[in-house]
Write a protein that holds these residues in place. Structure first.
Motif, PDB file in Angstrom:
ATOM      1  N   ASP A 119      -6.177  10.176   5.012  1.00 58.98           N
ATOM      2  CA  ASP A 119      -5.399   9.896   3.817  1.00 58.98           C
ATOM      3  C   ASP A 119      -6.175   9.015   2.854  1.00 58.98           C
ATOM      4  O   ASP A 119      -7.070   8.269   3.247  1.00 58.98           O
ATOM      5  N   THR A 120      -5.753   9.104   1.615  1.00 51.64           N
ATOM      6  CA  THR A 120      -6.280   8.209   0.590  1.00 51.64           C
ATOM      7  C   THR A 120      -5.250   7.118   0.375  1.00 51.64           C
ATOM      8  O   THR A 120      -4.123   7.401  -0.074  1.00 51.64           O
ATOM      9  N   TYR A 121      -5.645   5.899   0.690  1.00 56.44           N
ATOM     10  CA  TYR A 121      -4.733   4.762   0.613  1.00 56.44           C
ATOM     11  C   TYR A 121      -4.870   4.076  -0.739  1.00 56.44           C
ATOM     12  O   TYR A 121      -5.977   3.924  -1.278  1.00 56.44           O
ATOM     13  N   ILE A 122      -3.744   3.657  -1.215  1.00 58.94           N
ATOM     14  CA  ILE A 122      -3.699   2.938  -2.480  1.00 58.94           C
ATOM     15  C   ILE A 122      -3.182   1.534  -2.190  1.00 58.94           C
ATOM     16  O   ILE A 122      -1.974   1.330  -2.021  1.00 58.94           O
ATOM     17  N   ASN A 177      -2.708  -8.637 -10.399  1.00 61.40           N
ATOM     18  CA  ASN A 177      -2.150  -7.477  -9.721  1.00 61.40           C
ATOM     19  C   ASN A 177      -3.261  -6.420  -9.652  1.00 61.40           C
ATOM     20  O   ASN A 177      -3.604  -5.817 -10.658  1.00 61.40           O
ATOM     21  N   CYS A 178      -3.790  -6.249  -8.487  1.00 68.92           N
ATOM     22  CA  CYS A 178      -4.955  -5.379  -8.321  1.00 68.92           C
ATOM     23  C   CYS A 178      -4.605  -4.183  -7.462  1.00 68.92           C
ATOM     24  O   CYS A 178      -3.899  -4.318  -6.467  1.00 68.92           O
ATOM     25  N   MET A 179      -5.106  -3.013  -7.851  1.00 64.26           N
ATOM     26  CA  MET A 179      -4.895  -1.791  -7.080  1.00 64.26           C
ATOM     27  C   MET A 179      -6.216  -1.040  -6.940  1.00 64.26           C
ATOM     28  O   MET A 179      -7.118  -1.197  -7.778  1.00 64.26           O
ATOM     29  N   GLY A 180      -6.271  -0.219  -5.957  1.00 63.78           N
ATOM     30  CA  GLY A 180      -7.463   0.576  -5.730  1.00 63.78           C
ATOM     31  C   GLY A 180      -7.132   1.783  -4.899  1.00 63.78           C
ATOM     32  O   GLY A 180      -5.975   2.047  -4.583  1.00 63.78           O
ATOM     33  N   TYR A 215       0.834  -1.187   0.000  1.00 64.64           N
ATOM     34  CA  TYR A 215       0.000   0.000   0.000  1.00 64.64           C
ATOM     35  C   TYR A 215       0.877   1.248   0.000  1.00 64.64           C
ATOM     36  O   TYR A 215       2.071   1.189   0.330  1.00 64.64           O
ATOM     37  N   THR A 216       0.264   2.381  -0.380  1.00 63.42           N
ATOM     38  CA  THR A 216       0.878   3.678  -0.285  1.00 63.42           C
ATOM     39  C   THR A 216      -0.232   4.705  -0.104  1.00 63.42           C
ATOM     40  O   THR A 216      -1.410   4.367  -0.121  1.00 63.42           O
ATOM     41  N   ILE A 217       0.150   5.967   0.080  1.00 66.93           N
ATOM     42  CA  ILE A 217      -0.826   7.033   0.246  1.00 66.93           C
ATOM     43  C   ILE A 217      -0.547   8.129  -0.776  1.00 66.93           C
ATOM     44  O   ILE A 217       0.593   8.292  -1.251  1.00 66.93           O
ATOM     45  N   ILE A 218      -1.584   8.874  -1.122  1.00 70.73           N
ATOM     46  CA  ILE A 218      -1.458   9.893  -2.150  1.00 70.73           C
ATOM     47  C   ILE A 218      -0.765  11.134  -1.614  1.00 70.73           C
ATOM     48  O   ILE A 218       0.031  11.778  -2.316  1.00 70.73           O
ATOM     49  N   SER A 219      -1.064  11.503  -0.388  1.00 67.09           N
ATOM     50  CA  SER A 219      -0.549  12.777   0.142  1.00 67.09           C
ATOM     51  C   SER A 219       0.966  12.773   0.274  1.00 67.09           C
ATOM     52  O   SER A 219       1.591  13.835   0.298  1.00 67.09           O
ATOM     53  N   LYS A 220       1.547  11.606   0.370  1.00 67.07           N
ATOM     54  CA  LYS A 220       3.005  11.514   0.487  1.00 67.07           C
ATOM     55  C   LYS A 220       3.519  10.563  -0.580  1.00 67.07           C
ATOM     56  O   LYS A 220       3.297   9.355  -0.503  1.00 67.07           O
ATOM     57  N   PRO A 221       4.162  11.101  -1.517  1.00 68.77           N
ATOM     58  CA  PRO A 221       4.754  10.197  -2.521  1.00 68.77           C
ATOM     59  C   PRO A 221       5.790   9.301  -1.870  1.00 68.77           C
ATOM     60  O   PRO A 221       6.772   9.782  -1.290  1.00 68.77           O
ATOM     61  N   SER A 275     -15.906  11.299  -9.100  1.00 71.89           N
ATOM     62  CA  SER A 275     -15.164  10.402  -9.965  1.00 71.89           C
ATOM     63  C   SER A 275     -15.076   9.039  -9.314  1.00 71.89           C
ATOM     64  O   SER A 275     -15.412   8.872  -8.135  1.00 71.89           O
ATOM     65  N   ASN A 276     -14.649   8.097 -10.095  1.00 68.70           N
ATOM     66  CA  ASN A 276     -14.437   6.763  -9.555  1.00 68.70           C
ATOM     67  C   ASN A 276     -13.169   6.742  -8.711  1.00 68.70           C
ATOM     68  O   ASN A 276     -12.648   7.771  -8.317  1.00 68.70           O
ATOM     69  N   SER A 277     -12.715   5.585  -8.462  1.00 71.65           N
ATOM     70  CA  SER A 277     -11.529   5.460  -7.635  1.00 71.65           C
ATOM     71  C   SER A 277     -10.329   6.135  -8.302  1.00 71.65           C
ATOM     72  O   SER A 277     -10.279   6.327  -9.515  1.00 71.65           O
ATOM     73  N   PHE A 278      -9.435   6.516  -7.478  1.00 74.96           N
ATOM     74  CA  PHE A 278      -8.252   7.223  -7.956  1.00 74.96           C
ATOM     75  C   PHE A 278      -7.521   6.384  -9.000  1.00 74.96           C
ATOM     76  O   PHE A 278      -7.219   5.206  -8.769  1.00 74.96           O
ATOM     77  N   PRO A 279      -7.263   6.986 -10.105  1.00 72.55           N
ATOM     78  CA  PRO A 279      -6.538   6.217 -11.129  1.00 72.55           C
ATOM     79  C   PRO A 279      -5.093   5.972 -10.678  1.00 72.55           C
ATOM     80  O   PRO A 279      -4.324   6.927 -10.444  1.00 72.55           O
ATOM     81  N   THR A 280      -4.801   4.765 -10.569  1.00 74.83           N
ATOM     82  CA  THR A 280      -3.488   4.408 -10.030  1.00 74.83           C
ATOM     83  C   THR A 280      -2.353   4.873 -10.937  1.00 74.83           C
ATOM     84  O   THR A 280      -1.218   5.035 -10.491  1.00 74.83           O
TER      85      THR A 280
END
Lengths: 510, 213
Positions: free
Chosen positions: A94-97, A111-114, A60-66, B57-62
């Protein structure tokens, strides 16, 4: 400078690779973020079922901090398709990826991301467990929680609360109840839905109602049909069950005692100590009332007899047969009363007394006889008889009536009191119906001569000696009175035909 | 945002204007006069804006993850140490007007839900009007106070407020510059959208802190 360029190139190269990896994106699986028992759980499902990985790894990672992808240690090379991130994703702002990579062996399959902004993109709380107990007109809903302190849920920030949805199947009406939960929303509680109508099917659903109505995750419905009178039936069945259980317990206990007694393991005493004589105790506590005595009018059938003049002959035929019991035609046994002397228990008879009485020139009137009978020892000539009278009852009548189970006599002063078992003697109650069917009649008719009665109309009223009329109780006449009574009767059969018996309180029966 | 069919846009604008008027009247009618309910209103409207940003929008585009940037939201202005309520109002006002300036631009992505974007603009506009009215009322109340104490208090208050507002402005300037540098690309807007959700949520929590006092 060269170093900076190198870093830039390296940076780009890394992201270039990452970009390539991102081409897999979400085409192969579906990521879902839920709160299960107030735990942040990320779950995934592979869309292409033909390619099913055996193991998964989560980054995982977060958007606010590259930053680079961070490996979740607890979800590395796992076989399950979900991961608890409560302790990993603690910052809800935070928005988690997340990135899920599926392997089979050493081959990467998916390989799935969200992206998840926990405040708005997740928080689909799983509904709590609950039970319903239905009654006649209400339903009791028991909501259960797991005692987990929610890290993400903040009562004031997220403001989750429960909402019950009750659907009436018949009308399709949905009613929503929002109970006020005092304290933590993770505590178990009960909620009663009142004012329901019997014979209607009600369905209950429990869920958390988030701020976003679209995030509601309803629980499966639990339906019940309210039965009329169900509550009373349940209580009655419980009562019946309790009674049956108690009965079974008592029966088992008693049967056990009986078996043990029979096999001789225990011996039960029959002779209890006095203190355990509950029979007597109960008799003492609750004394038995004397049996009610039926008071009835008794008719005296007078039998006139001729006065037999003594011819100064000592005929033994005129012996003491009077006292012998004579059997009547009806099978009844007659007994007579004879007064006894003070020293003799049997010699004194009423004959003597009657003889004494005959010497008197004048017989007292029946009334006088009554008075004499009533008064203790009014006449001198009565003394002997009186004294003997105490013993008359003791032997003659006692012998005669002992077989019949009469109770022992007792004397009280100048009167003789007999306790006679009514079942053993003949009693005729004055009644119009009994005139012809009286049992006494055959007996008396067979022995007409032996019935001793004073002559005269007035004397016929000697029934005063007998209990006449209800409630009339006369003491047993003294032997003198007894002697007076058969004034003209010979001594031999003065009283043979008559067995005047004092029953208890002075009743005289024939 | 470039449009090809002006007629259709005009029709949509007319419909949107009607919706705007209705929404405006709705909010104005309820909250126009009562500034004591400002915190309640702020809490509600900020949460609505947050939801709108999520639905836009949908989920953040990775694929845009590589262009992410740390905008450094000034968290110190949202601390619990703010003593005066006016400073909080001013911070809310600064945030609302800056966000409004960003979303009022016509450079949004076509992939976004336009309905949600319009609603977001309306919500921000109403938020600004509410705050302006309450700030004016408070200004009038301060005129009744003693001049000496007012001068001292006002000076200290303004210093803190100015610093807080300055930090907020710098924050939004970074966002605006990022958009411009990325030429309002899809990824830039997505990154800004994600960042503003974070900003709105911080202000939402700030109103919760204020409600406890």
């Amino acid at each position: 400078m060269s170093k900076a360029k190198w870093n830039t190139a390296h940076f780009s190269l890394v992201f270039g690779i990452s970009y390539i990896l991102h081409d897999f994106s979400n085409e192969y699986c579906t990521l879902k973020m839920t709160l299960q028992n107030f735990r942040s759980v990320l779950s995934w499902e592979v869309r292409n079922h033909s390619v099913v990985p055996t193991h998964y790894t989560l980054w995982y990672t977060i958007i606010s901090k590259p930053q680079n992808m961070t490996l979740v240690k607890d979800c590395t090379n796992i076989t399950r398709s979900f991961c608890d991130l409560t302790d990993v994703w603690g910052n809800v702002t935070d928005t988690y990826i997340p990135r899920v990579v599926g392997f089979r062996g050493g081959t990467q399959l998916v390989n799935c991301m969200g992206s998840f902004f926990l405040e708005t993109d997740t928080m689909s709380l799983d509904p709590p467990e609950f039970e319903i107990v239905d009654f006649t007109d209400h339903i009791n809903v028991k909501v259960k929680f797991q005692s987990v302190a929610p890290k993400i849920l903040d009562g004031e920030e997220l403001q989750f609360y429960l909402a019950h949805v009750i659907e009436e199947q018949s009308g399709g009406i949905v009613k929503k109840y929002k109970p006020e939960v005092n304290g933590n929303i993770t505590e178990n509680f009960n909620y009663v839905i009142n004012k329901l109508i019997p014979n209607i099917n009600y369905c209950v659903s429990v869920y958390f109602e988030p701020k976003d109505p679209e995030k509601i995750n309803r629980s499966p419905l639990k339906c019940t049909l309210l039965q009329p009178g169900q509550e009373s039936e349940s209580s009655e069945s419980a009562t019946i069950g309790g009674i049956i259980t108690l009965f079974l317990i008592v029966a088992v206990f008693i049967s056990t005692i009986m078996i043990l007694k029979r096999i001789g393991y225990i011996c039960l005493r029959n002779d209890f100590p006095k203190v355990l004589d509950f029979y007597k105790l109960s008799a003492w506590v609750f004394p038995e009332l004397p049996p009610l005595e039926k008071v009835a009018t008794v008719e005296i059938i007078h039998v006139n007899r001729k006065k037999k003049v003594w011819d100064y002959s000592y005929d033994e035929s005129d012996s003491d047969d009077e006292t012998a019991p004579q059997v009547s035609a009806g099978g009844y046994t007659m007994h007579g009363l004879r007064p006894l002397g003070p020293t003799s228990t049997s010699s004194a008879t009423l004959e003597d007394c009657s003889d004494q009485a005959t010497e008197e020139p004048d017989l007292p009137e029946p009334e006088a006889v009554t008075e004499a009978a009533m008064a203790p020892g009014p006449s001198p000539w009565q003394s002997e008889c009186t004294s003997g009278a105490h013993e008359v009852s003791g032997d003659l009548l006692q012998d005669a009536l002992s077989e019949e189970g009469s109770s022992p006599t007792e004397d009280s002063g100048d009167r003789i009191i007999f306790n006679v078992d009514l079942n053993s003697v003949l009693v005729r109650v004055l009644d119009d119906e009994d005139d012809d069917n009286s049992e006494v009649t055959p007996m008396l008719s067979s022995l007409p001569e032996e019935a001793v009665m004073p002559e005269g109309p007035a004397e016929t009223d000697s029934s005063l000696l007998v209990a006449r009329g209800e409630g009339t109780q006369l003491p047993f006449p003294s032997p003198s009175a007894e002697c007076l009574w058969p004034e003209d009767a010979p001594s031999d059969h003065s009283d043979t035909s008559e067995s005047d018996v004092d029953i208890g309180d002075g009743y005289i029966m024939r | 945002m470039a449009t090809d069919d002006d007629d259709d846009d005009d029709d949509d604008d007319n419909d949107d204007d009607d919706d705007t008027c209705l929404v405006g009247l709705f909010f104005t009618g309820i909250f126009s006069l009562d500034c004591t309910l400002l915190n309640v209103y702020q809490r509600r409207v900020i949460w609505q804006n947050l939801r709108l940003l999520s639905r836009m929008s949908n989920s953040f585009p990775t694929e845009c993850l590589s262009e992410s940037k740390a905008f450094e939201l000034p968290l110190e202005i949202l601390s619990d140490a703010q003593p005066l309520k006016r400073d909080i109002k001013e911070a809310f006002y600064e945030m609302a007007i800056q966000a409004f300036n960003i979303f009022i631009q016509d450079t949004f992505q076509s992939t976004w839900e336009e309905k949600h974007l319009r609603q977001l603009q309306i919500g921000l506009d109403e938020q600004l009007r509410y705050l302006e009215q309450c700030l004016e009322e408070e200004e009038e109340e301060n005129e009744d106070m003693k001049e000496m104490e007012e001068e001292e208090r006002k000076h200290s208050r303004d210093t803190v407020s100015q610093l807080s507002n300055l930090e907020l402005r710098r924050y939004f300037n970074r966002i605006d510059k990022f958009l411009k540098d990325k030429k309002y690309s899809h990824c830039a807007w997505e990154i800004v959208r994600a960042e503003l959700k974070r900003c709105f949520y911080f202000f939402y929590k700030f109103t919760a802190l204020l409600s406890r006092k």
